[in-house]
Design a protein around this motif. Structure first.
Motif, PDB file in Angstrom:
ATOM      1  N   LEU A 129       0.955  -1.759  -0.151  1.00  0.00           N
ATOM      2  CA  LEU A 129      -0.690   0.166  -0.034  1.00  0.00           C
ATOM      3  C   LEU A 129       0.725   1.130   0.064  1.00  0.00           C
ATOM      4  O   LEU A 129       0.665   2.158  -0.508  1.00  0.00           O
ATOM      5  N   LEU A 130       2.080   1.314   0.759  1.00  0.00           N
ATOM      6  CA  LEU A 130       2.587   2.380   1.119  1.00  0.00           C
ATOM      7  C   LEU A 130       3.762   2.660  -0.450  1.00  0.00           C
ATOM      8  O   LEU A 130       4.341   3.724  -0.542  1.00  0.00           O
ATOM      9  N   ALA A 131       3.402   1.463  -1.180  1.00  0.00           N
ATOM     10  CA  ALA A 131       4.519   1.875  -2.914  1.00  0.00           C
ATOM     11  C   ALA A 131       3.800   2.618  -3.289  1.00  0.00           C
ATOM     12  O   ALA A 131       4.003   2.979  -4.706  1.00  0.00           O
ATOM     13  N   LEU A 132       2.625   2.316  -3.242  1.00  0.00           N
ATOM     14  CA  LEU A 132       0.948   2.685  -4.367  1.00  0.00           C
ATOM     15  C   LEU A 132       1.682   5.171  -3.786  1.00  0.00           C
ATOM     16  O   LEU A 132       1.502   6.043  -2.854  1.00  0.00           O
ATOM     17  N   PRO A 133       1.345   5.504  -5.061  1.00  0.00           N
ATOM     18  CA  PRO A 133       1.558   7.628  -4.462  1.00  0.00           C
ATOM     19  C   PRO A 133       0.584   7.578  -3.593  1.00  0.00           C
ATOM     20  O   PRO A 133      -0.713   7.097  -3.668  1.00  0.00           O
ATOM     21  N   LEU A 134       0.531   8.296  -2.616  1.00  0.00           N
ATOM     22  CA  LEU A 134      -0.298   9.141  -2.318  1.00  0.00           C
ATOM     23  C   LEU A 134      -1.278   9.297  -2.385  1.00  0.00           C
ATOM     24  O   LEU A 134      -2.568   8.768  -1.418  1.00  0.00           O
ATOM     25  N   LEU A 135      -1.507   9.984  -3.542  1.00  0.00           N
ATOM     26  CA  LEU A 135      -3.930  10.166  -4.384  1.00  0.00           C
ATOM     27  C   LEU A 135      -3.792   9.258  -4.348  1.00  0.00           C
ATOM     28  O   LEU A 135      -5.212   8.568  -3.440  1.00  0.00           O
ATOM     29  N   LEU A 136      -3.462   7.631  -4.846  1.00  0.00           N
ATOM     30  CA  LEU A 136      -3.718   6.664  -5.052  1.00  0.00           C
ATOM     31  C   LEU A 136      -4.138   5.476  -3.642  1.00  0.00           C
ATOM     32  O   LEU A 136      -5.343   4.675  -3.291  1.00  0.00           O
ATOM     33  N   GLN A 137      -3.226   5.878  -2.642  1.00  0.00           N
ATOM     34  CA  GLN A 137      -3.062   5.379  -0.989  1.00  0.00           C
ATOM     35  C   GLN A 137      -4.645   6.225  -0.411  1.00  0.00           C
ATOM     36  O   GLN A 137      -5.770   5.271   0.024  1.00  0.00           O
ATOM     37  N   LYS A 138      -4.693   6.926  -0.927  1.00  0.00           N
ATOM     38  CA  LYS A 138      -6.040   7.393  -0.719  1.00  0.00           C
ATOM     39  C   LYS A 138      -7.280   7.382  -1.149  1.00  0.00           C
ATOM     40  O   LYS A 138      -8.447   6.850  -0.526  1.00  0.00           O
ATOM     41  N   LEU A 139      -7.041   7.567  -2.614  1.00  0.00           N
ATOM     42  CA  LEU A 139      -8.590   6.501  -3.017  1.00  0.00           C
ATOM     43  C   LEU A 139      -8.709   4.977  -2.607  1.00  0.00           C
ATOM     44  O   LEU A 139      -9.514   4.792  -3.084  1.00  0.00           O
ATOM     45  N   ALA A 140      -7.996   4.519  -1.878  1.00  0.00           N
ATOM     46  CA  ALA A 140      -8.224   2.904  -1.690  1.00  0.00           C
ATOM     47  C   ALA A 140      -9.122   2.765  -0.569  1.00  0.00           C
ATOM     48  O   ALA A 140      -9.501   2.435  -0.245  1.00  0.00           O
ATOM     49  N   ILE A 141      -9.051   4.507  -0.148  1.00  0.00           N
ATOM     50  CA  ILE A 141      -9.539   4.283   1.780  1.00  0.00           C
ATOM     51  C   ILE A 141     -11.230   4.919   1.204  1.00  0.00           C
ATOM     52  O   ILE A 141     -11.513   4.553   1.644  1.00  0.00           O
ATOM     53  N   HIS A 142     -11.011   5.825   0.608  1.00  0.00           N
ATOM     54  CA  HIS A 142     -12.322   6.515   0.206  1.00  0.00           C
ATOM     55  C   HIS A 142     -12.786   6.427  -0.874  1.00  0.00           C
ATOM     56  O   HIS A 142     -14.045   6.847  -1.181  1.00  0.00           O
ATOM     57  N   THR A 143     -12.942   5.754  -1.928  1.00  0.00           N
ATOM     58  CA  THR A 143     -13.304   5.758  -2.829  1.00  0.00           C
ATOM     59  C   THR A 143     -14.838   5.622  -2.520  1.00  0.00           C
ATOM     60  O   THR A 143     -15.798   5.637  -3.484  1.00  0.00           O
ATOM     61  N   CYS A 144     -14.406   3.955  -2.291  1.00  0.00           N
ATOM     62  CA  CYS A 144     -16.175   3.360  -1.499  1.00  0.00           C
ATOM     63  C   CYS A 144     -16.450   3.761  -0.610  1.00  0.00           C
ATOM     64  O   CYS A 144     -16.173   3.370   0.537  1.00  0.00           O
ATOM     65  N   PRO A 145     -17.704   3.240  -0.915  1.00  0.00           N
ATOM     66  CA  PRO A 145     -19.039   3.877   0.515  1.00  0.00           C
ATOM     67  C   PRO A 145     -18.830   2.755   1.724  1.00  0.00           C
ATOM     68  O   PRO A 145     -18.685   3.651   2.844  1.00  0.00           O
ATOM     69  N   TYR A 146     -17.969   2.014   0.803  1.00  0.00           N
ATOM     70  CA  TYR A 146     -17.933  -0.143   2.502  1.00  0.00           C
ATOM     71  C   TYR A 146     -16.855   0.099   2.111  1.00  0.00           C
ATOM     72  O   TYR A 146     -16.248  -0.357   1.140  1.00  0.00           O
ATOM     73  N   LEU A 147     -16.021  -0.084   3.250  1.00  0.00           N
ATOM     74  CA  LEU A 147     -15.317  -1.453   3.587  1.00  0.00           C
ATOM     75  C   LEU A 147     -14.998  -1.688   4.074  1.00  0.00           C
ATOM     76  O   LEU A 147     -15.108  -2.099   5.568  1.00  0.00           O
ATOM     77  N   LEU A 148     -14.422  -3.614   3.164  1.00  0.00           N
ATOM     78  CA  LEU A 148     -14.668  -5.240   4.269  1.00  0.00           C
ATOM     79  C   LEU A 148     -13.218  -4.766   5.000  1.00  0.00           C
ATOM     80  O   LEU A 148     -11.654  -5.498   3.785  1.00  0.00           O
ATOM     81  N   VAL A 149     -12.742  -4.947   6.153  1.00  0.00           N
ATOM     82  CA  VAL A 149     -11.569  -5.379   6.087  1.00  0.00           C
ATOM     83  C   VAL A 149     -11.781  -6.796   7.102  1.00  0.00           C
ATOM     84  O   VAL A 149     -12.632  -7.545   7.839  1.00  0.00           O
ATOM     85  N   ASN A 150     -10.526  -7.846   7.139  1.00  0.00           N
ATOM     86  CA  ASN A 150     -10.396  -9.088   7.814  1.00  0.00           C
ATOM     87  C   ASN A 150      -9.425  -8.736   9.317  1.00  0.00           C
ATOM     88  O   ASN A 150      -9.486 -10.298   9.528  1.00  0.00           O
ATOM     89  N   ALA A 151      -9.587  -8.661   9.422  1.00  0.00           N
ATOM     90  CA  ALA A 151      -8.771  -8.131  11.066  1.00  0.00           C
ATOM     91  C   ALA A 151      -8.984  -6.847  12.145  1.00  0.00           C
ATOM     92  O   ALA A 151      -9.214  -5.669  11.431  1.00  0.00           O
TER      93      ALA A 151
END
Length: 360
Positions: A129-151
Motif C-alpha cells: 500500500l505504501l508503494a502506491l502514490p499518496l493519491l492512490l493510497q487515499k483513493l484506495a481508502i475513500h472511493t468506496c462507500p464501504y470497506l471490508l476488513v479482515n482483522a
C-alpha cells in the motif's frame, strides 16, 4: 434493493488470482456461497505469473473474466469497467484488493451500482500500500462507500484516521480443516526420522523469511536432527529477495538443514509435520497460515503485530517469546524453543496447551 424473486448479482474485482492468502479467502467465500441466492462473477485485472485459483473458481461454476489485455492503463481500465458494469447491472461491485478499490468506487458510481464495497486485507503500513502514490493510497481508502476488513487491527487503524465506524465491516478469515490424513510427493528428507520447525508464506520481504533462517542457524549445530522447512513460492516482483534467501542459506551452511519446498496445495496438511510453526511478518491482516497451524494443533511463534495478536496470545511456555514486540526481537526464540522441539517426544496435547489462548 434487488427483487426478492432473483439472485443477487455480485461482481468481484481482484488484482490477480495467484495462490496467496487473500486470493484463497476469495476462493473459500465463493466455494461456500449459496449460488441460489447470489450470482457472482470475478474480474481479474492482471494475469498471475504463478499457479492461480482461476480454474478452481471456474470449477465451482463461477465465471472468471480476465480484463482485456489492451486495457493496460488506469483510464482505459476504468472506462472498460464502467461500460461493463452498465451492461451487466450488478447489485454489488466489490473490490477484493486495495489497489483496485478506486475502480469499484468510481466505475461503480458512474455505472449506477448501488452497493460499492472495497477491501483492506492488511495493515495501512504494509509495503504494497505504501508503494502506491499518496493519491492512490487515499483513493484506495475513500472511493468506496464501504470497506471490508479482515482483522480488528485494520479496523482500529481506519477508525484512528477518522473513517466512519458504520461504513466498516469486519469479516475475519476462515480456513478449511483438511479431512485427509497424509501428504504425498514429499522430498525424501521429510520422510526421514527427523523433526521440523517451519513456516508457510510466499517468499517476500514482509514475511521476514531471513529472520527465520537467522534464528534457525542459532540452534542448527546443537540439534542435528532438526530441519527448517519453508513452504511458499517466490514473488515475481521480489525475486531479488528469493535470491538473498538462497544465498543466506548457503552462507550459514544450512543447505542440508533448511528445505525450500516451494508452493504446496497441501500446506495445511504439511504443517502437521511441524513441531513449531513460525510467522515473523512485519505486518499482517488475519494470516491464513497461523489459522491453519492452530487448526493442526501446532504451537505458534509469531510477531506481535497487526492482526496476529487477535489470533494468538502470548504464551509463557517459551521463554523469550512472550514479550516480543518486533520480529527482530524474536529472532533468538528458536534457541529457547529448541528443548521443546528436540528433547521431548511429539505431544499433541502439549502443543494444544501452548495455543490454548488462541482465538477460535
Amino acid at each position: 434493493m434487488p427483487n426478492s424473486d432473483r439472485s443477487l448479482k455480485v461482481i468481484f474485482l481482484i488484482n490477480e488470482l495467484g495462490k496467496g492468502g487473500s486470493e484463497r479467502q476469495l476462493y473459500l467465500l465463493l466455494k461456500h456461497m449459496d449460488l441460489n441466492a447470489a450470482e457472482p462473477l470475478v474480474i481479474v485485472f492482471n494475469p498471475s505469473a504463478l499457479t492461480d485459483y482461476a480454474d478452481s473458481i471456474r470449477a465451482l461454476g463461477i465465471q472468471v473474466l480476465p480484463l482485456p489485455s489492451l486495457k493496460n492503463s488506469p483510464l482505459k481500465r476504468l472506462i472498460w469497467l464502467m461500460r461493463f458494469l452498465r451492461q451487466e447491472k450488478p447489485d454489488v461491485v466489490h473490490s477484493w484488493s486495495a489497489p483496485d478499490n478506486p475502480y469499484a468506487g468510481i466505475a461503480g458510481l458512474f455505472a449506477g451500482v448501488r452497493l460499492r464495497m472495497g477491501s483492506l486485507r492488511n495493515s495501512l503500513q504494509n509495503r504494497s500500500l505504501l508503494a502506491l502514490p499518496l493519491l492512490l493510497q487515499k483513493l484506495a481508502i475513500h472511493t468506496c462507500p464501504y470497506l471490508l476488513v479482515n482483522a480488528n487491527s485494520i479496523r482500529e487503524e481506519l477508525l484512528g484516521q477518522g473513517y466512519p465506524a458504520n461504513k466498516l465491516f469486519l469479516i475475519e478469515n476462515c480456513v478449511e480443516i483438511p479431512t485427509d490424513t497424509g501428504v504425498s510427493d514429499l522430498p525424501p528428507v521429510l520422510s526421514e526420522n527427523l523433526r521440523f520447525v517451519g513456516m508457510v508464506s510466499n517468499i517476500r520481504r514482509n514475511k521476514n523469511v531471513h529472520i527465520f533462517i537467522e534464528g534457525f542457524s542459532l540452534i542448527a549445530d546443537r540439534y542435528p536432527n532438526l530441519r527448517g522447512v519453508i513452504v511458499g513460492q517466490p514473488i515475481p516482483d521480489e525475486l531479488d529477495y528469493y535470491q538473498l534467501i538462497q544465498q543466506l542459506i548457503h552462507d550459514k551452511g544450512l543447505t542440508d538443514k533448511i528445505i525450500l519446498l516451494g508452493f504446496r496445495d497441501d500446506a495445511p496438511l504439511l504443517v502437521r509435520k511441524f513441531e513449531v510453526f513460525c510467522l515473523l511478518s512485519d505486518f499482517e491482516g488475519s494470516p491464513n497460515a497461523v489459522l491453519e497451524a492452530m487448526a493442526a494443533g501446532r504451537p505458534v511463534i509469531a510477531s506481535n503485530t497487526s492482526g496476529i495478536p487477535d489470533l494468538v496470545q502470548d504464551g509463557v511456555e517459551v521463554e523469550g517469546v512472550t514479550d516480543a514486540a518486533t520480529t527482530e526481537s524474536i529472532m533468538d526464540a528458536p534457541a529457547e524453543a529448541a528443548p521443546v522441539l528436540t528433547d521431548a517426544p511429539a505431544d499433541t496435547e502439549a502443543a494444544n496447551h501452548i495455543v490454548t489462548n488462541a482465538a477460535t
